[in-house]
Design a protein around this motif. Sequence first.
Motif, PDB file in Angstrom:
ATOM      1  N   MET A 290       0.835  -1.179   0.000  1.00  0.00           N
ATOM      2  CA  MET A 290       0.000   0.000   0.000  1.00  0.00           C
ATOM      3  C   MET A 290       0.881   1.244   0.000  1.00  0.00           C
ATOM      4  SD  MET A 290      -2.130   1.634   3.119  1.00  0.00           S
ATOM      5  CE  MET A 290      -0.592   1.982   3.898  1.00  0.00           C
ATOM      6  N   ALA A 291       0.601   2.140  -0.910  1.00  0.00           N
ATOM      7  CA  ALA A 291       1.309   3.419  -0.980  1.00  0.00           C
ATOM      8  C   ALA A 291       0.374   4.527  -0.495  1.00  0.00           C
ATOM      9  CB  ALA A 291       1.747   3.688  -2.419  1.00  0.00           C
ATOM     10  N   VAL A 292       0.977   5.651  -0.146  1.00  0.00           N
ATOM     11  CA  VAL A 292       0.206   6.817   0.298  1.00  0.00           C
ATOM     12  C   VAL A 292       0.562   7.984  -0.609  1.00  0.00           C
ATOM     13  CG1 VAL A 292      -0.326   8.372   2.210  1.00  0.00           C
ATOM     14  CG2 VAL A 292       0.261   5.981   2.684  1.00  0.00           C
ATOM     15  N   TRP A 293      -0.465   8.696  -1.049  1.00  0.00           N
ATOM     16  CA  TRP A 293      -0.316   9.813  -1.979  1.00  0.00           C
ATOM     17  C   TRP A 293      -1.046  11.024  -1.443  1.00  0.00           C
ATOM     18  CZ3 TRP A 293       2.782   8.469  -5.946  1.00  0.00           C
ATOM     19  CH2 TRP A 293       2.912   7.103  -6.208  1.00  0.00           C
ATOM     20  N   LEU A 294      -0.562  12.196  -1.778  1.00  0.00           N
ATOM     21  CA  LEU A 294      -1.289  13.426  -1.504  1.00  0.00           C
ATOM     22  C   LEU A 294      -1.793  13.945  -2.841  1.00  0.00           C
ATOM     23  CD1 LEU A 294      -0.714  16.158   0.969  1.00  0.00           C
ATOM     24  CD2 LEU A 294      -0.695  16.863  -1.426  1.00  0.00           C
ATOM     25  N   LEU A 295      -3.101  14.183  -2.923  1.00  0.00           N
ATOM     26  CA  LEU A 295      -3.731  14.688  -4.142  1.00  0.00           C
ATOM     27  C   LEU A 295      -4.223  16.104  -3.882  1.00  0.00           C
ATOM     28  CD1 LEU A 295      -5.903  11.576  -5.104  1.00  0.00           C
ATOM     29  CD2 LEU A 295      -3.604  12.163  -5.905  1.00  0.00           C
ATOM     30  N   LYS A 296      -3.764  17.024  -4.697  1.00  0.00           N
ATOM     31  CA  LYS A 296      -4.155  18.421  -4.533  1.00  0.00           C
ATOM     32  C   LYS A 296      -5.387  18.742  -5.370  1.00  0.00           C
ATOM     33  CE  LYS A 296       0.431  20.273  -3.650  1.00  0.00           C
ATOM     34  NZ  LYS A 296       1.411  21.253  -4.126  1.00  0.00           N
ATOM     35  N   THR A 297      -6.230  19.582  -4.804  1.00  0.00           N
ATOM     36  CA  THR A 297      -7.403  20.056  -5.519  1.00  0.00           C
ATOM     37  C   THR A 297      -7.723  21.481  -5.079  1.00  0.00           C
ATOM     38  OG1 THR A 297      -9.722  19.605  -6.069  1.00  0.00           O
ATOM     39  CG2 THR A 297      -9.033  19.068  -3.823  1.00  0.00           C
ATOM     40  N   GLU A 298      -8.168  22.275  -6.015  1.00  0.00           N
ATOM     41  CA  GLU A 298      -8.646  23.615  -5.702  1.00  0.00           C
ATOM     42  C   GLU A 298     -10.054  23.446  -5.136  1.00  0.00           C
ATOM     43  OE1 GLU A 298      -9.149  27.256  -4.856  1.00  0.00           O
ATOM     44  OE2 GLU A 298      -7.241  26.832  -5.868  1.00  0.00           O
ATOM     45  N   PRO A 299     -10.308  23.828  -3.886  1.00  0.00           N
ATOM     46  CA  PRO A 299     -11.609  23.559  -3.284  1.00  0.00           C
ATOM     47  C   PRO A 299     -12.781  24.266  -3.965  1.00  0.00           C
ATOM     48  CG  PRO A 299     -10.269  24.933  -1.843  1.00  0.00           C
ATOM     49  CD  PRO A 299      -9.385  24.480  -2.963  1.00  0.00           C
ATOM     50  N   THR A 300     -12.515  25.347  -4.696  1.00  0.00           N
ATOM     51  CA  THR A 300     -13.607  26.001  -5.426  1.00  0.00           C
ATOM     52  C   THR A 300     -13.980  25.215  -6.678  1.00  0.00           C
ATOM     53  OG1 THR A 300     -12.043  27.410  -6.610  1.00  0.00           O
ATOM     54  CG2 THR A 300     -13.002  28.304  -4.563  1.00  0.00           C
ATOM     55  N   VAL A 301     -13.106  24.287  -7.100  1.00  0.00           N
ATOM     56  CA  VAL A 301     -13.379  23.443  -8.269  1.00  0.00           C
ATOM     57  C   VAL A 301     -13.936  22.091  -7.826  1.00  0.00           C
ATOM     58  CG1 VAL A 301     -12.347  22.294 -10.270  1.00  0.00           C
ATOM     59  CG2 VAL A 301     -11.597  24.589  -9.627  1.00  0.00           C
ATOM     60  N   TYR A 302     -13.239  21.429  -6.908  1.00  0.00           N
ATOM     61  CA  TYR A 302     -13.705  20.150  -6.369  1.00  0.00           C
ATOM     62  C   TYR A 302     -13.104  19.978  -4.986  1.00  0.00           C
ATOM     63  CZ  TYR A 302     -15.461  15.376  -6.319  1.00  0.00           C
ATOM     64  OH  TYR A 302     -16.161  14.233  -6.010  1.00  0.00           O
ATOM     65  N   SER A 303     -13.942  20.058  -3.970  1.00  0.00           N
ATOM     66  CA  SER A 303     -13.474  20.019  -2.587  1.00  0.00           C
ATOM     67  C   SER A 303     -13.663  18.631  -1.979  1.00  0.00           C
ATOM     68  CB  SER A 303     -14.256  21.038  -1.753  1.00  0.00           C
ATOM     69  OG  SER A 303     -15.613  20.619  -1.651  1.00  0.00           O
ATOM     70  N   TYR A 304     -13.123  18.454  -0.782  1.00  0.00           N
ATOM     71  CA  TYR A 304     -13.349  17.196  -0.077  1.00  0.00           C
ATOM     72  C   TYR A 304     -14.837  17.028   0.221  1.00  0.00           C
ATOM     73  CZ  TYR A 304     -12.648  13.142   2.818  1.00  0.00           C
ATOM     74  OH  TYR A 304     -12.702  11.858   3.311  1.00  0.00           O
ATOM     75  N   GLU A 305     -15.521  18.123   0.475  1.00  0.00           N
ATOM     76  CA  GLU A 305     -16.970  18.069   0.686  1.00  0.00           C
ATOM     77  C   GLU A 305     -17.672  17.505  -0.552  1.00  0.00           C
ATOM     78  OE1 GLU A 305     -15.107  20.884   1.209  1.00  0.00           O
ATOM     79  OE2 GLU A 305     -15.102  20.843   3.402  1.00  0.00           O
TER      80      GLU A 305
END
Length: 137
Positions: free
Chosen positions: A1-16
């Motif tokens: 199992m690997a762990v990755w950090l994925l970036k997103t602009e919250p105004t485009v697609y947020s964790y919500e």
Amino acid sequence: MAVWLLKTEPTVYSYEDLERDRQTMWDGVTNNQALQNIRKMEKGDIAIIYHTGDERTAIGLADVVRGNYVNPEHDDPKLAVCDVRAKQRLPRPVTLAECKAHPDLQDWLLVRSSRLSVVPLNAQQWKIFRSLAQLKT
């Protein structure tokens, strides 16, 4: 199992948005190094969802439910994507400033190459991140 950090602009697609949708195809990655990283992602890996822009904060975790495949919405075999499913919000969000201030995270690509949208974590970085986020497991 690997762990990755994925970036997103919250105004485009947020964790919500991911929580609402439950699962999504993680697309929009065009940087060559980030595409190389996404091509290494496999089912069962963990993804940290990180809000860019004004927030610059890791918000939640997701499971990679389908490893890298070619984006079916584009006619370009170089554009890799994966599918992720919301797992949990972090008990304590972790800011970029905290990561930059931690002496043992200075070699992490999030700190060294802040524009990269798909960033791997090694075992030590994941351990430190879990501690900062107050994750039990």
